[in-house]
Motif scaffolding. Structure first.
Motif, PDB file in Angstrom:
ATOM      1  N   PHE A 269       0.841  -1.206   0.000  1.00 42.69           N
ATOM      2  CA  PHE A 269       0.000   0.000   0.000  1.00 42.69           C
ATOM      3  C   PHE A 269       0.871   1.250   0.000  1.00 42.69           C
ATOM      4  CE2 PHE A 269      -3.277  -2.920   1.629  1.00 42.69           C
ATOM      5  CZ  PHE A 269      -4.346  -2.530   0.841  1.00 42.69           C
ATOM      6  N   ILE A 270       1.963   1.214   0.750  1.00 37.10           N
ATOM      7  CA  ILE A 270       2.847   2.366   0.835  1.00 37.10           C
ATOM      8  C   ILE A 270       3.535   2.613  -0.493  1.00 37.10           C
ATOM      9  CG2 ILE A 270       4.794   3.396   2.030  1.00 37.10           C
ATOM     10  CD1 ILE A 270       2.169   2.835   3.686  1.00 37.10           C
ATOM     11  N   ASN A 271       4.075   1.572  -1.094  1.00 40.40           N
ATOM     12  CA  ASN A 271       4.782   1.704  -2.371  1.00 40.40           C
ATOM     13  C   ASN A 271       3.850   2.179  -3.470  1.00 40.40           C
ATOM     14  OD1 ASN A 271       7.139   0.835  -1.178  1.00 40.40           O
ATOM     15  ND2 ASN A 271       6.829  -1.299  -1.723  1.00 40.40           N
ATOM     16  N   LYS A 272       2.618   1.678  -3.468  1.00 38.46           N
ATOM     17  CA  LYS A 272       1.629   2.089  -4.460  1.00 38.46           C
ATOM     18  C   LYS A 272       1.302   3.560  -4.303  1.00 38.46           C
ATOM     19  CE  LYS A 272      -1.318   0.608  -7.671  1.00 38.46           C
ATOM     20  NZ  LYS A 272      -0.930  -0.172  -8.865  1.00 38.46           N
ATOM     21  N   GLU A 273       1.189   3.986  -3.052  1.00 40.22           N
ATOM     22  CA  GLU A 273       0.845   5.384  -2.755  1.00 40.22           C
ATOM     23  C   GLU A 273       1.941   6.317  -3.248  1.00 40.22           C
ATOM     24  OE1 GLU A 273      -1.940   8.098  -1.006  1.00 40.22           O
ATOM     25  OE2 GLU A 273      -2.003   6.009  -1.569  1.00 40.22           O
ATOM     26  N   LYS A 274       3.205   5.904  -3.076  1.00 45.21           N
ATOM     27  CA  LYS A 274       4.318   6.759  -3.462  1.00 45.21           C
ATOM     28  C   LYS A 274       4.493   6.829  -4.968  1.00 45.21           C
ATOM     29  CE  LYS A 274       7.079   6.165   0.730  1.00 45.21           C
ATOM     30  NZ  LYS A 274       8.331   5.598   1.288  1.00 45.21           N
ATOM     31  N   SER A 275       4.231   5.701  -5.654  1.00 50.77           N
ATOM     32  CA  SER A 275       4.549   5.634  -7.074  1.00 50.77           C
ATOM     33  C   SER A 275       3.438   6.143  -7.984  1.00 50.77           C
ATOM     34  CB  SER A 275       4.871   4.185  -7.463  1.00 50.77           C
ATOM     35  OG  SER A 275       3.726   3.363  -7.265  1.00 50.77           O
ATOM     36  N   ASN A 276       2.195   6.119  -7.490  1.00 54.86           N
ATOM     37  CA  ASN A 276       1.092   6.463  -8.393  1.00 54.86           C
ATOM     38  C   ASN A 276      -0.065   7.059  -7.622  1.00 54.86           C
ATOM     39  OD1 ASN A 276      -0.527   6.681 -10.594  1.00 54.86           O
ATOM     40  ND2 ASN A 276      -1.001   4.513 -10.773  1.00 54.86           N
ATOM     41  N   ASP A 277      -0.227   8.371  -7.698  1.00 54.14           N
ATOM     42  CA  ASP A 277      -1.315   9.040  -6.999  1.00 54.14           C
ATOM     43  C   ASP A 277      -2.533   9.060  -7.905  1.00 54.14           C
ATOM     44  OD1 ASP A 277      -1.903  12.410  -5.691  1.00 54.14           O
ATOM     45  OD2 ASP A 277      -2.900  10.493  -5.315  1.00 54.14           O
ATOM     46  N   LEU A 278      -3.376   8.022  -7.756  1.00 52.03           N
ATOM     47  CA  LEU A 278      -4.545   7.883  -8.627  1.00 52.03           C
ATOM     48  C   LEU A 278      -5.733   8.687  -8.118  1.00 52.03           C
ATOM     49  CD1 LEU A 278      -4.382   4.038  -9.288  1.00 52.03           C
ATOM     50  CD2 LEU A 278      -3.633   5.863 -10.803  1.00 52.03           C
ATOM     51  N   LYS A 279      -5.653   9.144  -6.899  1.00 51.81           N
ATOM     52  CA  LYS A 279      -6.819   9.749  -6.286  1.00 51.81           C
ATOM     53  C   LYS A 279      -6.983  11.199  -6.709  1.00 51.81           C
ATOM     54  CE  LYS A 279      -8.998  10.057  -1.799  1.00 51.81           C
ATOM     55  NZ  LYS A 279      -8.840   9.803  -0.392  1.00 51.81           N
ATOM     56  N   THR A 280      -8.138  11.541  -7.227  1.00 51.48           N
ATOM     57  CA  THR A 280      -8.384  12.907  -7.675  1.00 51.48           C
ATOM     58  C   THR A 280      -9.446  13.605  -6.833  1.00 51.48           C
ATOM     59  OG1 THR A 280     -10.028  12.112  -9.270  1.00 51.48           O
ATOM     60  CG2 THR A 280      -7.752  12.354 -10.047  1.00 51.48           C
ATOM     61  N   LYS A 281     -10.249  12.842  -6.116  1.00 52.14           N
ATOM     62  CA  LYS A 281     -11.290  13.432  -5.286  1.00 52.14           C
ATOM     63  C   LYS A 281     -11.187  12.887  -3.872  1.00 52.14           C
ATOM     64  CE  LYS A 281     -14.605  13.968  -9.083  1.00 52.14           C
ATOM     65  NZ  LYS A 281     -15.936  13.621  -9.599  1.00 52.14           N
ATOM     66  N   SER A 282     -11.527  13.729  -2.916  1.00 53.74           N
ATOM     67  CA  SER A 282     -11.491  13.301  -1.532  1.00 53.74           C
ATOM     68  C   SER A 282     -12.683  12.398  -1.246  1.00 53.74           C
ATOM     69  CB  SER A 282     -11.544  14.515  -0.602  1.00 53.74           C
ATOM     70  OG  SER A 282     -12.813  15.142  -0.704  1.00 53.74           O
ATOM     71  N   LEU A 283     -12.598  11.666  -0.131  1.00 61.28           N
ATOM     72  CA  LEU A 283     -13.689  10.782   0.263  1.00 61.28           C
ATOM     73  C   LEU A 283     -14.977  11.564   0.476  1.00 61.28           C
ATOM     74  CD1 LEU A 283     -14.917   8.147   1.241  1.00 61.28           C
ATOM     75  CD2 LEU A 283     -13.864   8.560   3.474  1.00 61.28           C
ATOM     76  N   SER A 284     -14.881  12.718   1.116  1.00 57.19           N
ATOM     77  CA  SER A 284     -16.089  13.497   1.381  1.00 57.19           C
ATOM     78  C   SER A 284     -16.747  13.962   0.086  1.00 57.19           C
ATOM     79  CB  SER A 284     -15.756  14.703   2.262  1.00 57.19           C
ATOM     80  OG  SER A 284     -14.766  15.506   1.665  1.00 57.19           O
ATOM     81  N   GLN A 285     -15.928  14.316  -0.923  1.00 60.93           N
ATOM     82  CA  GLN A 285     -16.490  14.707  -2.221  1.00 60.93           C
ATOM     83  C   GLN A 285     -17.249  13.546  -2.853  1.00 60.93           C
ATOM     84  OE1 GLN A 285     -12.739  16.050  -3.916  1.00 60.93           O
ATOM     85  NE2 GLN A 285     -13.549  18.107  -4.119  1.00 60.93           N
ATOM     86  N   ARG A 286     -16.650  12.351  -2.767  1.00 57.24           N
ATOM     87  CA  ARG A 286     -17.305  11.189  -3.356  1.00 57.24           C
ATOM     88  C   ARG A 286     -18.560  10.800  -2.583  1.00 57.24           C
ATOM     89  NH1 ARG A 286     -13.290   7.030  -2.895  1.00 57.24           N
ATOM     90  NH2 ARG A 286     -12.040   8.470  -1.688  1.00 57.24           N
ATOM     91  N   LEU A 287     -18.537  10.995  -1.265  1.00 56.00           N
ATOM     92  CA  LEU A 287     -19.737  10.739  -0.472  1.00 56.00           C
ATOM     93  C   LEU A 287     -20.879  11.641  -0.911  1.00 56.00           C
ATOM     94  CD1 LEU A 287     -18.267  10.329   3.111  1.00 56.00           C
ATOM     95  CD2 LEU A 287     -19.752   8.685   1.983  1.00 56.00           C
ATOM     96  N   LYS A 288     -20.565  12.921  -1.120  1.00 57.56           N
ATOM     97  CA  LYS A 288     -21.598  13.871  -1.523  1.00 57.56           C
ATOM     98  C   LYS A 288     -22.183  13.501  -2.881  1.00 57.56           C
ATOM     99  CE  LYS A 288     -19.575  17.701   1.086  1.00 57.56           C
ATOM    100  NZ  LYS A 288     -18.762  18.915   1.027  1.00 57.56           N
ATOM    101  N   GLU A 289     -21.313  13.150  -3.812  1.00 57.27           N
ATOM    102  CA  GLU A 289     -21.769  12.783  -5.152  1.00 57.27           C
ATOM    103  C   GLU A 289     -22.593  11.504  -5.114  1.00 57.27           C
ATOM    104  OE1 GLU A 289     -18.379  12.513  -7.649  1.00 57.27           O
ATOM    105  OE2 GLU A 289     -17.906  14.656  -7.526  1.00 57.27           O
TER     106      GLU A 289
END
Length: 299
Positions: A269-289
């Motif tokens: 999980f750590i290596n994936k997080e460092k190498s590729n930031d796939l996240k474009t929206k925060s959790l709260s934004q996705r909750l609202k949508e």
């Protein structure tokens, strides 16, 4: 002595003052949904030990026990959880009021026992919940949701919001069949995050790989979805003893083979997080949508 909730609020306040504005804005917690097609596969035990491993790597981690009404993170950790999610609505508690200190510095929010929760997340309650989740995002690197087992509206809603969906399975054919049925459901409802699997209670690496290949094969063939193999955990008396002792095995037996395997999974999980930031929206934004659309699950 000040109550635990007040201590937690003070800790969070001190931490927030140490970060500058740009760091606060940049922080987005990764949301991991851990699930299984059936109960009894060791999902909650895996969740707790993974959270502790991530914490030991220097990350701020919180477990939200999403097995609403049948929550048992407290049993695995051996801690008493005074409040749960329902108290946010029935008693006006904040997310910090219902947060408890877990082993080795992780934080825990209980889903409660004998209650039905997610149907409460509508209208005014929903807005309150979103606001509280936004607070968590400012202070944590990983929000880990331990869902209930099986296919239910509550489970599917949680998983559709997750960045990473981790399916815990065992070699038991019913575990594989029910796990695939769950994956099929979330894919059909448009899940776009990463799907990963952990094979638990195996006798060998070879057996784990055979189980993974079966699951990934049918997923690729019928769902056109690849599943990442996170790793496996052997069937071990260390795990069963830790459950009886209510002591996570990564703390009870940190140098054991099963603890090392958990650490290897955490590193992915750590290596994936460092190498590729796939996240474009925060959790709260996705909750609202998500909740603003009354979704197909309610049709």
């Amino acid at each position: 002595m000040a109550d635990q909730a007040e201590k937690l609020r003070k800790i969070m306040d001190r931490y927030s003052k140490k970060e500058n504005t740009s760091e606060k804005q940049a922080r987005k917690a990764k949301f991991i949904g851990i699930t299984s097609g059936k109960g009894g596969v060791g999902k909650t035990n895996f969740t707790v030990n993974l959270a502790i491993s991530l914490r030991r790597l220097g990350y701020k981690v919180i477990i939200v026990d999403g097995d609403l009404g049948l929550a048992n993170v407290d049993l695995i950790t051996g801690i008493y959880l005074k409040y749960n999610i329902s108290h946010m609505f029935s008693q006006g508690k904040s997310i910090f009021d219902i947060m408890s200190e877990g082993p080795d510095g992780i934080k825990i929010i209980s889903g409660g026992s004998g209650i039905k929760e997610f149907h409460l997340l509508s209208g005014k309650n929903l807005n309150q919940f979103i606001n509280e989740i936004e607070k968590l995002e400012k202070y944590f690197d990983f929000i880990i949701m331990d869902t209930g087992a099986g296919i239910s509206e509550n489970v599917i809603k949680i998983l559709l919001l997750s960045d990473d969906l981790v399916l815990v399975v065992t070699p038991d054919p019913t575990s594989l069949m029910d796990g695939y049925a769950l994956l099929k459901t979330v894919v059909l409802y448009g899940y776009v995050g990463n799907i990963k699997t952990v094979v638990n209670m195996v006798g060998s690496k070879k057996e784990a790989e055979e189980v993974y290949n079966k699951l990934n094969g049918v997923s690729n063939r019928f769902l056109n979805k690849n599943i990442e193999f996170l790793g496996y955990l052997n069937r071990s008396f260390i795990v069963s003893n830790s459950v009886k002792k209510q002591q996570p095995f990564i703390l009870d037996r940190p140098n054991s083979s099963v603890s090392k395997k958990i650490n290897n999974i955490a590193l992915k999980f750590i290596n994936k997080e460092k190498s590729n930031d796939l996240k474009t929206k925060s959790l709260s934004q996705r909750l609202k949508e998500f909740f603003s659309i009354e979704g197909a699950l309610n049709k």
